[in-house]
Every structure is written in structure tokens, then in C-alpha cells.
Design a protein around this motif. Structure first.
Motif, mmCIF file in Angstrom:
data_model
loop_
_atom_site.group_PDB
_atom_site.id
_atom_site.type_symbol
_atom_site.label_atom_id
_atom_site.label_comp_id
_atom_site.label_asym_id
_atom_site.label_seq_id
_atom_site.Cartn_x
_atom_site.Cartn_y
_atom_site.Cartn_z
ATOM 1 N N LEU A 244 4.630 -25.015 12.812
ATOM 2 C CA LEU A 244 5.030 -24.211 13.970
ATOM 3 C C LEU A 244 4.781 -22.729 13.727
ATOM 4 C CD1 LEU A 244 6.428 -23.842 16.732
ATOM 5 C CD2 LEU A 244 8.612 -23.809 15.509
ATOM 6 N N SER A 245 5.216 -22.223 12.600
ATOM 7 C CA SER A 245 5.115 -20.784 12.349
ATOM 8 C C SER A 245 3.679 -20.320 12.106
ATOM 9 C CB SER A 245 5.999 -20.388 11.168
ATOM 10 O OG SER A 245 5.550 -20.967 9.974
ATOM 11 N N ASN A 246 2.791 -21.215 11.724
ATOM 12 C CA ASN A 246 1.390 -20.857 11.514
ATOM 13 C C ASN A 246 0.592 -20.778 12.811
ATOM 14 O OD1 ASN A 246 1.576 -20.520 8.756
ATOM 15 N ND2 ASN A 246 1.061 -22.647 8.315
ATOM 16 N N ARG A 247 1.184 -21.275 13.890
ATOM 17 C CA ARG A 247 0.499 -21.209 15.180
ATOM 18 C C ARG A 247 0.506 -19.771 15.670
ATOM 19 N NH1 ARG A 247 0.690 -26.538 17.688
ATOM 20 N NH2 ARG A 247 0.420 -27.920 15.908
ATOM 21 N N ASN A 248 -0.631 -19.302 16.125
ATOM 22 C CA ASN A 248 -0.755 -17.928 16.597
ATOM 23 C C ASN A 248 -0.774 -17.909 18.123
ATOM 24 O OD1 ASN A 248 -0.983 -15.185 16.388
ATOM 25 N ND2 ASN A 248 -3.193 -15.187 16.112
ATOM 26 N N THR A 249 0.300 -18.420 18.711
ATOM 27 C CA THR A 249 0.403 -18.460 20.166
ATOM 28 C C THR A 249 1.674 -17.733 20.604
ATOM 29 O OG1 THR A 249 1.682 -20.509 20.232
ATOM 30 C CG2 THR A 249 -0.734 -20.718 20.231
ATOM 31 N N LYS A 250 1.696 -17.341 21.851
ATOM 32 C CA LYS A 250 2.871 -16.672 22.404
ATOM 33 C C LYS A 250 4.085 -17.606 22.346
ATOM 34 C CE LYS A 250 4.406 -14.282 26.568
ATOM 35 N NZ LYS A 250 4.047 -13.858 27.921
ATOM 36 N N THR A 251 3.869 -18.868 22.645
ATOM 37 C CA THR A 251 4.962 -19.847 22.624
ATOM 38 C C THR A 251 5.550 -19.977 21.225
ATOM 39 O OG1 THR A 251 3.918 -21.067 24.425
ATOM 40 C CG2 THR A 251 5.572 -22.242 23.150
ATOM 41 N N ALA A 252 4.706 -20.090 20.218
ATOM 42 C CA ALA A 252 5.185 -20.233 18.842
ATOM 43 C C ALA A 252 5.943 -18.992 18.396
ATOM 44 C CB ALA A 252 4.022 -20.517 17.901
ATOM 45 N N LYS A 253 5.433 -17.834 18.747
ATOM 46 C CA LYS A 253 6.091 -16.585 18.351
ATOM 47 C C LYS A 253 7.454 -16.435 19.020
ATOM 48 C CE LYS A 253 1.824 -14.090 17.353
ATOM 49 N NZ LYS A 253 1.847 -14.367 15.971
ATOM 50 N N HIS A 254 7.601 -16.988 20.207
ATOM 51 C CA HIS A 254 8.879 -16.949 20.915
ATOM 52 C C HIS A 254 9.841 -18.015 20.379
ATOM 53 C CE1 HIS A 254 11.688 -16.325 24.184
ATOM 54 N NE2 HIS A 254 11.678 -17.625 24.396
ATOM 55 N N LEU A 255 9.315 -19.201 20.118
ATOM 56 C CA LEU A 255 10.161 -20.310 19.676
ATOM 57 C C LEU A 255 10.673 -20.162 18.249
ATOM 58 C CD1 LEU A 255 8.392 -23.514 21.032
ATOM 59 C CD2 LEU A 255 10.691 -22.728 21.581
ATOM 60 N N ALA A 256 9.836 -19.693 17.348
ATOM 61 C CA ALA A 256 10.164 -19.684 15.924
ATOM 62 C C ALA A 256 11.508 -19.019 15.611
ATOM 63 C CB ALA A 256 9.027 -19.055 15.124
ATOM 64 N N PRO A 257 11.766 -17.787 16.040
ATOM 65 C CA PRO A 257 13.054 -17.185 15.696
ATOM 66 C C PRO A 257 14.234 -17.897 16.355
ATOM 67 C CG PRO A 257 11.773 -15.699 17.088
ATOM 68 C CD PRO A 257 10.890 -16.849 16.745
ATOM 69 N N ASN A 258 14.008 -18.444 17.545
ATOM 70 C CA ASN A 258 15.077 -19.169 18.228
ATOM 71 C C ASN A 258 15.394 -20.482 17.519
ATOM 72 O OD1 ASN A 258 15.714 -17.427 20.511
ATOM 73 N ND2 ASN A 258 13.604 -17.804 21.097
ATOM 74 N N VAL A 259 14.378 -21.157 17.010
ATOM 75 C CA VAL A 259 14.593 -22.387 16.246
ATOM 76 C C VAL A 259 15.406 -22.079 14.992
ATOM 77 C CG1 VAL A 259 13.431 -24.145 14.843
ATOM 78 C CG2 VAL A 259 12.593 -23.636 17.132
ATOM 79 N N LEU A 260 15.077 -20.987 14.315
ATOM 80 C CA LEU A 260 15.834 -20.609 13.121
ATOM 81 C C LEU A 260 17.290 -20.321 13.459
ATOM 82 C CD1 LEU A 260 13.392 -18.333 11.107
ATOM 83 C CD2 LEU A 260 14.051 -20.690 10.648
ATOM 84 N N ALA A 261 17.533 -19.642 14.563
ATOM 85 C CA ALA A 261 18.906 -19.316 14.963
ATOM 86 C C ALA A 261 19.707 -20.575 15.275
ATOM 87 C CB ALA A 261 18.892 -18.373 16.169
ATOM 88 N N VAL A 262 19.094 -21.511 15.977
ATOM 89 C CA VAL A 262 19.792 -22.760 16.309
ATOM 90 C C VAL A 262 20.033 -23.584 15.048
ATOM 91 C CG1 VAL A 262 19.634 -24.927 17.602
ATOM 92 C CG2 VAL A 262 18.952 -22.792 18.684
ATOM 93 N N CYS A 263 19.074 -23.598 14.140
ATOM 94 C CA CYS A 263 19.256 -24.320 12.878
ATOM 95 C C CYS A 263 20.409 -23.725 12.065
ATOM 96 C CB CYS A 263 17.969 -24.303 12.057
ATOM 97 S SG CYS A 263 16.678 -25.377 12.711
ATOM 98 N N ALA A 264 20.511 -22.410 12.050
ATOM 99 C CA ALA A 264 21.617 -21.764 11.329
ATOM 100 C C ALA A 264 22.955 -22.164 11.936
ATOM 101 C CB ALA A 264 21.444 -20.250 11.343
ATOM 102 N N GLU A 265 23.014 -22.224 13.245
ATOM 103 C CA GLU A 265 24.242 -22.654 13.933
ATOM 104 C C GLU A 265 24.560 -24.112 13.617
ATOM 105 O OE1 GLU A 265 27.596 -22.497 16.341
ATOM 106 O OE2 GLU A 265 26.316 -20.822 15.752
#
Length: 93
Positions: free
Chosen positions: A19-40
């Protein structure tokens, strides 16, 4: 022979790397949000033993190993998934 799964954080999993290696707008938006939800999720899972003591330990390691097992099962097929599918797999673990 049993394979040992050594992942210490979400960023160590093969699905996250894909996911993080993808150079797309969607990946750049999703990646930090996925990390935040995983932390929760990790914080919430710490309380699980008190609510359901009959279950095996479902802690951060369990969540990370489950995520990595998904990546191992998919293998190269993970490259065919889009960013939303990758994020949903990580979050479902």
C-alpha cells in the motif's frame, strides 16, 4: 517446518508495504488513516482479555501476524489489489 512471523509494527507487514509503495493520490490519503485506525485497534485490543477471557490472547502481535499471514497467502496477487482493497485487508485484521 513452521515459519516464524516477525513483525513489530504495521509498517513491517507486506500488505502495508504494498500500500505505502503505491504512488497514487488514494494511497497517500489512505496510508496515514490506516495507521491511525490500526493504532486505535491496538489500544482497544488491550482491553479484550477483560471482556472475553475465554478467548486466546488477541493483542497487537496477533493483529500484526494476522495481517502478515494475509499477505503471505496472497503472495504476488497482492500487487493486483487496488489501494482500497489493501487498506480493507489491513483493517480487517
Amino acid at each position: 517446518m513452521t515459519r516464524t512471523i516477525c513483525v513489530a509494527q504495521v509498517e513491517d507487514t507486506s500488505l502495508w508495504k504494498e500500500l505505502s509503495n503505491r504512488n497514487t493520490k488514494t494511497a497517500k490519503h489512505l496510508a496515514p488513516n490506516v495507521l491511525a485506525v490500526c493504532a486505535e485497534a491496538i489500544d482497544r485490543m488491550k482491553a479484550m482479555a477483560g471482556y472475553a477471557p475465554q478467548y486466546t490472547l488477541h493483542d497487537e502481535r496477533h493483529l500484526l501476524r494476522t495481517t502478515e499471514l494475509m499477505g503471505l497467502l496472497l503472495g504476488d496477487e497482492a500487487k493486483r489489489l487496488n489501494e482500497i482493497e489493501l487498506a480493507l485487508l489491513i483493517l480487517s485484521a
